[in-house]
Design a protein around this motif. Sequence first.
Motif, short mmCIF file in Angstrom:
data_model
loop_
_atom_site.label_atom_id
_atom_site.label_comp_id
_atom_site.label_asym_id
_atom_site.label_seq_id
_atom_site.Cartn_x
_atom_site.Cartn_y
_atom_site.Cartn_z
N ILE A 7 1.00 -1.36 -0.20
CA ILE A 7 -0.28 0.27 -0.07
C ILE A 7 0.69 1.01 -0.10
N CYS A 8 0.23 1.73 -0.70
CA CYS A 8 1.02 3.70 -0.99
C CYS A 8 -0.31 4.43 -1.08
N SER A 9 0.01 6.04 -1.69
CA SER A 9 -0.51 6.87 -1.43
C SER A 9 -1.78 6.57 -2.80
N ARG A 10 -1.08 6.67 -3.85
CA ARG A 10 -1.86 6.68 -5.31
C ARG A 10 -1.94 5.24 -6.06
N ASN A 11 -1.55 3.86 -5.70
CA ASN A 11 -0.44 2.96 -6.64
C ASN A 11 -0.53 3.45 -7.89
N ARG A 12 0.40 4.09 -7.88
CA ARG A 12 1.14 4.65 -9.01
C ARG A 12 2.80 4.36 -9.26
N LEU A 13 3.68 4.11 -8.20
CA LEU A 13 4.85 4.31 -7.98
C LEU A 13 5.84 3.00 -7.26
N ARG A 14 5.52 2.96 -5.97
CA ARG A 14 5.85 2.56 -4.96
C ARG A 14 5.32 1.01 -4.71
N SER A 15 4.35 1.24 -4.40
CA SER A 15 3.79 -0.38 -4.65
C SER A 15 3.67 -1.09 -5.53
N PRO A 16 3.13 -0.74 -6.88
CA PRO A 16 2.92 -1.40 -7.73
C PRO A 16 4.17 -2.08 -8.28
N THR A 17 5.29 -1.07 -8.20
CA THR A 17 6.48 -1.79 -8.49
C THR A 17 6.84 -2.87 -7.50
N ALA A 18 6.41 -3.20 -5.81
CA ALA A 18 6.68 -4.26 -4.86
C ALA A 18 5.41 -5.32 -5.15
N GLU A 19 4.78 -5.20 -5.98
CA GLU A 19 3.85 -6.05 -6.50
C GLU A 19 4.45 -6.51 -7.49
N HIS A 20 4.98 -6.20 -8.12
CA HIS A 20 6.18 -6.29 -9.82
C HIS A 20 6.81 -7.06 -9.14
N VAL A 21 8.07 -7.09 -8.23
CA VAL A 21 8.64 -6.93 -8.04
C VAL A 21 8.71 -8.49 -7.35
N PHE A 22 7.89 -8.62 -5.80
CA PHE A 22 7.92 -10.23 -6.01
C PHE A 22 6.31 -10.89 -6.16
N SER A 23 5.83 -10.88 -7.12
CA SER A 23 4.92 -11.36 -7.99
C SER A 23 5.58 -12.83 -8.55
N THR A 24 6.97 -12.45 -8.35
CA THR A 24 7.68 -13.51 -9.22
C THR A 24 8.73 -14.07 -7.96
N VAL A 25 8.32 -13.99 -7.62
CA VAL A 25 8.88 -14.95 -6.40
C VAL A 25 7.95 -15.93 -5.83
N PRO A 26 8.56 -17.64 -5.81
CA PRO A 26 7.50 -18.84 -5.72
C PRO A 26 7.19 -18.47 -4.44
N GLY A 27 6.05 -18.97 -4.62
CA GLY A 27 5.08 -19.01 -3.37
C GLY A 27 4.01 -17.95 -2.44
N ILE A 28 4.66 -17.16 -3.34
CA ILE A 28 3.76 -15.64 -3.22
C ILE A 28 3.41 -14.70 -3.86
N GLU A 29 1.73 -14.17 -3.22
CA GLU A 29 0.93 -14.19 -4.24
C GLU A 29 0.69 -12.02 -3.46
N THR A 30 1.24 -11.55 -5.22
CA THR A 30 1.09 -10.54 -3.95
C THR A 30 -0.07 -9.12 -5.25
N ASP A 31 -0.44 -8.44 -4.33
CA ASP A 31 -1.66 -7.33 -4.73
C ASP A 31 -0.61 -6.39 -4.80
N SER A 32 -1.31 -4.85 -4.77
CA SER A 32 -1.69 -3.34 -4.71
C SER A 32 -2.20 -2.61 -4.39
N ALA A 33 -2.39 -1.23 -3.59
CA ALA A 33 -3.38 -0.45 -3.73
C ALA A 33 -2.77 0.73 -3.15
N GLY A 34 -3.94 1.96 -3.41
CA GLY A 34 -3.36 2.91 -3.16
C GLY A 34 -4.88 3.85 -1.69
N LEU A 35 -3.95 4.65 -0.85
CA LEU A 35 -4.51 5.21 -0.05
C LEU A 35 -6.00 6.53 -0.13
N ALA A 36 -5.08 7.18 -1.06
CA ALA A 36 -5.74 8.32 -1.31
C ALA A 36 -6.89 8.46 -2.15
#
Length: 107
Positions: A7-36
């Motif tokens: 989670i970040c503010s607008r789900n445009r830079l930090r949280s989508p980057t994190a979702e993308h980076v960790f989505s390739t790790v076996p055994g982990i599911e990811t999602d992202s969102a923003g609070l704004a």
Amino acid sequence: MPRVLFICSRNRLRSPTAEHVFSTVPGIETDSAGLAPDADCPLSADQIEWADIICVMEKRHRTQLAQRFKRHLSGKKVVCLDIPDNYQFMQPELVALLEKRVSGHLR
């Protein structure tokens, strides 16, 4: 399989980057969102209920999360990564920082 919500503010830079980076790790599911209100993907209660681990980028995000979704956070692990909004999507420095600060929470 841990489900990690970023989670970040607008789900445009930090949280989508994190979702993308960790989505390739076996055994982990990811999602992202923003609070704004104008977030690309506004945070929903369903996303919080889905997640095992919730990673917020800043302390203010943790505060906002607790204020708006308190009843959905019971039993959830909420981690503050302390990553400021100074990075672009998939910027190598952001990716390195995310890998350093998130990896220990995935074990």
